[in-house]
Design an enzyme around this catalytic site. Structure first.
Site, mmCIF file in Angstrom:
data_model
loop_
_atom_site.group_PDB
_atom_site.id
_atom_site.type_symbol
_atom_site.label_atom_id
_atom_site.label_comp_id
_atom_site.label_asym_id
_atom_site.label_seq_id
_atom_site.Cartn_x
_atom_site.Cartn_y
_atom_site.Cartn_z
ATOM 1 N N SER A 154 -52.700 0.149 -5.913
ATOM 2 C CA SER A 154 -52.754 -1.106 -6.438
ATOM 3 C C SER A 154 -52.413 -1.101 -7.947
ATOM 4 O O SER A 154 -52.169 -2.097 -8.586
ATOM 5 C CB SER A 154 -54.068 -1.575 -6.474
ATOM 6 O OG SER A 154 -54.497 -1.991 -5.198
ATOM 7 N N SER A 336 -52.141 -4.259 -12.797
ATOM 8 C CA SER A 336 -52.233 -3.594 -11.462
ATOM 9 C C SER A 336 -51.566 -4.717 -10.669
ATOM 10 O O SER A 336 -50.956 -5.641 -10.824
ATOM 11 C CB SER A 336 -53.781 -3.673 -10.938
ATOM 12 O OG SER A 336 -54.413 -4.834 -11.130
ATOM 13 N N TYR A 337 -51.431 -4.372 -9.179
ATOM 14 C CA TYR A 337 -50.553 -5.270 -8.156
ATOM 15 C C TYR A 337 -50.961 -6.455 -8.272
ATOM 16 O O TYR A 337 -52.302 -7.184 -8.206
ATOM 17 C CB TYR A 337 -50.885 -4.667 -6.918
ATOM 18 C CG TYR A 337 -49.869 -5.334 -5.877
ATOM 19 C CD1 TYR A 337 -48.637 -5.276 -5.859
ATOM 20 C CD2 TYR A 337 -50.529 -6.165 -4.666
ATOM 21 C CE1 TYR A 337 -47.768 -5.750 -5.083
ATOM 22 C CE2 TYR A 337 -49.621 -6.721 -3.757
ATOM 23 C CZ TYR A 337 -48.294 -6.479 -3.924
ATOM 24 O OH TYR A 337 -47.377 -7.270 -3.041
ATOM 25 N N PRO A 338 -50.089 -7.597 -8.501
ATOM 26 C CA PRO A 338 -50.346 -9.169 -8.906
ATOM 27 C C PRO A 338 -50.808 -10.172 -7.719
ATOM 28 O O PRO A 338 -50.876 -11.043 -8.010
ATOM 29 C CB PRO A 338 -49.177 -9.416 -9.848
ATOM 30 C CG PRO A 338 -48.000 -8.645 -9.248
ATOM 31 C CD PRO A 338 -48.606 -7.277 -8.851
#
Length: 854
Positions: A154, A336-338
């Site tokens: 992530s 982090s992963y949006p």
């Protein structure tokens, strides 16, 4: 030594992952397709020393299409699209991704995929697998420990990436199939409705300023929300009401307005009765003073939907643009992963370490250090959807590191994260009750006790001007003024992007990844305009479309249909529903709806008649029709067209350029007047016949690409045989053709690519001769008027080669950079075996030409 091929979703991500996993020791080379890089290093994988290769794709490898003949709008009934065959083709053919993956992975022992951890990522995973399997005789298996594994991560940090490599999992084929089902449904449904209504309405109305009237199973309900709010505004009828307003004067001289406990009255006579009653009194009595400590809770952890809402309402960014920035920040390792629906941090998430990274910031470092000194508060409990942790800053950044919009979005994400670990905002709420005769009034105020998280999210801070004067129960205060105020109920405002996102989430229209795409689509397709405050205001076209769907079949625009489809797709992803059964059932439902829509289209057409102008009444007289010899009308709205009202024929034109009559000359094939298309004096241009452009006269000419510069008529003075000069220097598939309509700014243009060569400016006449130079190009004859000649010895006429004649070289200007290739590497093939270009030029001449064009 065994080899492990790793594939990321984007080249920039592959470079970051390779740098982390190799500890900065990887080597990099270009892939066999020339576009994707391959990073290599030696390392440990499952207790073995292996050769790692890390590369990437560019998003989806394959895209779903209808097979060839069903791509023709003119020859295919849109109803056939519900049952016709489909095929997957390369998403970006020029990149040759399947070929590249096959060559790099054909002999790998393990395949590790570093793709987005969502359904789309799973779908790309199997596209990669299929590309590699097609090139090798070995059957790739998805058993853990054998060949195919997926990394779940992530954030692009060393800890997350190396942990992901240690905890690889199997790919989920059910999730990939749910994406396949969505793609096929959207393709069949969207294309069928879009083709039908585009052809129907563009063939009837001239001021539809769009090239496509699209329908989408998600896009149309999204538009429906905007039009529904517009309808509520238009049908709203304001009602008058009256408010009794009393101003009291405190002992310290301060005047405050107290609120009537009845709030308002819709009957003026009754309101006047209360006014008369209160006016009998000169003082108000304080009945009670109540003070209560309250809290304004800190926010829960950030997910995608909330990020898009705030980006729109607070940062004035469209959701689509905000997600593009967030994606870039993620790839760069800042966040982090949006794309996540989760608002709950996992128990093992190191909140303290993440917070400590921000303590040196000049913008919020003081607040972070205070939180660290007093101890962090565990974030409030949110929802765990099981996809990714909430959106979190992963490393410290400064204003100088990021551009303006990237910094603003990073600033919000970081402040939001810090706020989730801060204290709640605490304040003292005070309510004072007053009695005037038989009527009750109140005054409300608050005083701040602890700003808490609002020190970080400053835009949520409580105001400081709401403190009430001191009152004591039983106190008498003077009434300064009593009056009745007439007000009117107000209509709702247009939906903002933020409100639309909430509605889409509530009704399951789109996913966290596709919501911004659907909103962007209704904007770029001229269905809504974005007004002040990012309000979405429907256009006439958007309103008519939605009202038309509502008249024919409301389910086409209501969110309920898409919600039901999404439920079935989720069941496929969970392995609880059969892929083919869901697909067949849903396609059949929309197929029946489509047939009913076609039969009932007149109901929508009646609405179009009110809002738009018929084609026959649009445009202005321009050039003559070759059939009836009457003037056709030039319709300049998108798409631009020519319409003959007498013949009732409409002819498409080249788009995105200027159209003008070319000397009233006629096409020898059909007697239509020739036209000229150009993008400006220095841009590309060519002549064309409007009839030939729509009905190519020769087999080697394509519809919509048939200007005179591509026409292979053997004798026409406007065609390629008369004006072609040489093979194109860059694309090799095209011919450099002289454009006579550009005079006196003469130019050569390739009839396939965008190479342009300007030459002989202000010449009186330029013609292409039948003789051929040694280099393979046709000779040209140039004529100047005496006072404007640029030829040696003040000559007014000269014949030579544009590329070889020394006197011409200074009069030729290359408008676009071209590769250093000889002018003619092969001859031009003309009809009836007529060829004027030589297939090869002498080596010394080719070298001379190559040097000239470098």
């Amino acid at each position: 030594m065994k080899s492990v091929l790793m594939v990321a979703e984007k080249p920039s991500l592959a470079a970051s992952l390779a740098n982390i996993l190799s500890n900065g020791q990887c080597t990099t080379r270009k892939g066999l397709n020339g576009s994707c890089s391959v990073h290599e290093w030696i390392g440990q994988f499952r207790s073995e020393t292996v050769n790692f290769k890390m590369t990437s794709v560019y998003g989806h490898v394959m895209t779903l299409y209808f097979i060839g003949k069903y791509s023709n709008w003119d020859k295919v009934d849109p109803a056939e699209l519900f049952v016709c065959p489909t095929e997957k083709k390369e998403a970006v053919p020029r990149l040759k991704i399947p070929y590249f993956l096959a060559k790099e992975g054909g002999h790998c022992d393990s395949l590790v995929l570093w793709l987005d951890c969502d359904k789309e990522g799973e779908n790309i995973c199997f596209e990669v697998i299929n590309s590699i399997q097609q090139s090798t005789n070995r059957r790739i298996t998805s058993n853990v420990g054998v060949a195919i594994l997926i990394a779940r991560f992530s954030a692009i940090t060393e800890k997350d990436i190396k942990s992901a490599l240690e905890n690889l999992v199997r790919p989920n084929e059910n999730e990939a199939k749910s994406v396949d089902a969505r793609q096929e449904l959207d393709l069949r449904i969207g294309c069928a409705f879009t083709r039908f209504q585009t052809k129907f309405f563009q063939g009837k109305y001239g001021n539809l300023d769009v090239s496509l009237i699209s329908y989408g199973p998600c896009q149309t309900p999204t538009l429906g929300f905007c039009v529904q709010r517009h309808d509520e505004i238009q049908t709203f009828k304001p009602d008058p009401y009256w408010v009794l307003q009393v101003t009291v004067k405190c002992s310290d001289g301060q005047a405050i307005i107290v609120n009537w406990s009845r709030v308002r009255s819709f009957d003026k006579e009754i309101a006047n009765m209360f006014l008369s009653h209160v006016k009998e009194y000169e003082q108000a009595t304080v009945i009670s003073v109540e003070s209560t400590e309250k809290t304004k809770p800190r926010p829960i952890a950030l997910n995608t939907v909330e990020l898009m809402r705030v980006a729109s309402s607070g940062l004035s960014m469209s959701p689509h643009y905000a997600m593009q920035i967030a994606e870039r920040l993620y790839v760069q390792g800042y966040i982090s992963y949006p794309r996540t629906e989760t608002t709950l941090y996992p128990d093992n998430f190191d909140l303290l370490a993440t917070l400590k990274q921000q303590q040196s910031s000049s913008d919020w470092g003081d607040h972070v250090r205070k939180i660290l000194a007093t101890g962090i508060n565990r974030p409030k409990k949110g929802v765990n959807v099981g996809d990714h942790p909430p959106i979190t800053p992963m490393k410290h950044a400064t204003r100088s590191e990021l551009d303006g919009d990237s910094w603003r979005l990073y600033d919000f994400i970081t402040r939001h994260f810090i706020a989730t670990l801060a204290h709640d905002c605490k304040y003292l709420s005070t309510t004072v009750k007053f009695e005037i005769g038989m009527e009750m009034f109140t005054a409300n105020g608050h005083s701040l006790l602890d700003p808490g998280y609002t020190n970080i999210l400053t835009w949520q801070a409580l105001g400081n001007n709401d403190t009430l004067p001191k009152f004591t129960p039983g106190e008498q205060v003077n009434i300064q003024e009593t009056k009745l105020i007439e007000c009117y109920t107000q209509p709702p405002d247009y939906l903002t992007e933020s409100e639309l996102i909430s509605l889409m989430e509530k009704h399951s229209i789109g996913t966290d990844a596709s919501i911004p795409v659907h909103i962007n689509n209704i904007c770029i397709r001229n269905y809504v305009n974005v007004g002040a405050g990012r309000k979405l205001i429907p256009t006439s076209l958007g309103i008519v479309l939605v009202h038309g769907y509502q008249k024919i079949d409301p389910e086409l625009v209501l969110p309920t249909m898409r919600s039901a489809v999404e439920e079935q797709l989720n069941l496929i992803a969970l392995g609880r529903a059969d892929f083919h059964a869901v697909l067949q059932h849903t396609v059949e439902i929309f197929k029946q709806k489509f047939h009913y829509f076609v039969k009932s289209i007149e109901a929508m057409d009646q609405l179009f008649e009110v809002s738009f102008t018929p084609l026959s009444a649009s445009g202005k007289a321009h050039s003559r029709c070759g059939k009836c010899r009457r003037y056709m009308k030039y319709i300049q709205t998108k798409p631009s067209r020519m319409h003959c009202a007498h013949c009732n024929e409409t002819y498409n034109l080249p788009q995105n350029g200027n159209i003008r009559i070319y000397k009233e000359l006629k096409c020898p094939l059909d007697d239509f007047e020739l036209l000229s298309w150009s993008t400006g004096a220095r841009g590309k241009s060519y002549t064309f016949c409007p009839y030939c452009y729509n009905n190519p006269p020769f087999r080697d000419m394509k519809k919509g690409m048939s200007g005179c510069n591509s026409c292979t008529h053997p004798t026409c003075p406007h065609g390629m045989n008369s004006n072609g000069l040489s093979s194109c220097l860059e694309c090799n598939a095209g011919i450099l053709v002289l454009d006579p309509s550009a005079a006196p700014k003469w130019k050569l243009g390739c009839n396939r690519c965008d190479v342009i060569i300007h030459l002989f400016e202000n010449a009186h006449k330029v013609t292409v001769d039948t003789d051929v130079c040694d280099c393979g190009a046709q000779l040209v004859t140039v004529e100047y008027k005496q006072e404007k000649t640029k030829l040696p010895n003040e000559a007014t006429e000269m014949t030579g080669c544009v590329f070889c004649t020394p006197a011409f070289l200074a009069l030729v200007e290359k408008h676009r950079a071209v590769a250093s290739k000889p002018v003619a590497t092969r001859g031009r093939g003309h009809t009836k075996g007529r060829s004027r270009g030589k297939p090869h030029a002498p080596k010394d001449k080719m070298a001379q030409l190559a040097a000239y064009f470098v």
